[in-house]
Design a protein around this motif. Structure first.
Motif, short mmCIF file in Angstrom:
data_model
loop_
_atom_site.label_atom_id
_atom_site.label_comp_id
_atom_site.label_asym_id
_atom_site.label_seq_id
_atom_site.Cartn_x
_atom_site.Cartn_y
_atom_site.Cartn_z
N TRP A 51 10.20 82.87 36.02
CA TRP A 51 10.72 83.59 34.86
C TRP A 51 9.83 84.79 34.53
O TRP A 51 8.61 84.75 34.71
N GLY A 52 10.47 85.84 34.03
CA GLY A 52 9.73 86.97 33.51
C GLY A 52 9.38 86.75 32.06
O GLY A 52 9.70 85.71 31.47
N GLN A 53 8.72 87.74 31.46
CA GLN A 53 8.25 87.61 30.08
C GLN A 53 9.30 88.03 29.06
O GLN A 53 9.16 87.77 27.87
N VAL A 105 5.67 84.09 42.87
CA VAL A 105 6.64 85.13 42.53
C VAL A 105 6.38 85.62 41.11
O VAL A 105 6.18 84.83 40.19
N GLN A 106 6.36 86.93 40.95
CA GLN A 106 6.20 87.53 39.63
C GLN A 106 7.43 88.37 39.29
O GLN A 106 7.93 89.12 40.14
N ASN A 114 13.22 95.79 45.61
CA ASN A 114 12.89 94.47 45.06
C ASN A 114 13.14 94.41 43.56
O ASN A 114 12.28 93.98 42.77
N THR A 115 14.30 94.87 43.17
CA THR A 115 14.62 94.96 41.75
C THR A 115 16.01 94.42 41.46
O THR A 115 16.95 94.71 42.20
N GLY A 131 5.64 89.46 44.99
CA GLY A 131 5.23 88.18 45.51
C GLY A 131 6.08 87.79 46.70
O GLY A 131 6.82 88.59 47.26
N SER A 132 6.00 86.55 47.08
CA SER A 132 6.67 86.08 48.29
C SER A 132 8.12 85.69 47.98
O SER A 132 8.48 84.53 47.92
#
Length: 125
Positions: A115-117, A2-3, A76-77, A26-27
């Protein structure tokens, strides 16, 4: 895998608004729970708002009535609408995801796997 990629941060004056977005790839599917966290310099990470996969939401007391978390499954947001911003909202904001339902633990960062950046939010007085 997952991204998560956050966007929408910036600098605003107190009382202003921002909308953060977290694009998910991602999945990942509807059984994931997601949340927004933030961390200011010298402070611990804080859970801001969560969206459990059953659709239930939770908010930190400090943002209740000002922030709204939402999700667009078609895009997907994950979003975080932030209104009536205060200088104390200044922080790096992160989105996070985990498979399953967290319930009352949904604002605890250690429960999340992805986690995101991060995106920086700065509120000036």
């Amino acid at each position: 895998q997952v991204q998560l990629v956050e966007s929408g941060g910036g600098s605003v004056q107190a009382g202003g608004s921002l909308r953060l977005s977290c694009a998910v790839s991602g999945s990942i599917h509807s059984t994931y729970s997601m949340a927004w966290f933030r961390q200011a310099p010298g402070k611990e990470r804080e859970g801001v708002a969560s969206f459990d996969h059953d659709g239930s939401t939770r908010y930190a007391d400090s943002v209740k009535g000002r922030f709204t978390i939402s999700k667009d499954n078609a895009k997907n947001t994950l979003y975080l609408q932030m209104n009536s911003l205060k200088p104390e909202d200044t922080a790096m904001y992160y989105c996070a995801a985990v498979l399953g339902w967290l319930g009352s633990w949904s604002l605890i960062g250690s429960k999340y796997d992805y986690w995101g950046q991060g995106t920086q939010v700065t509120v000036s007085s």
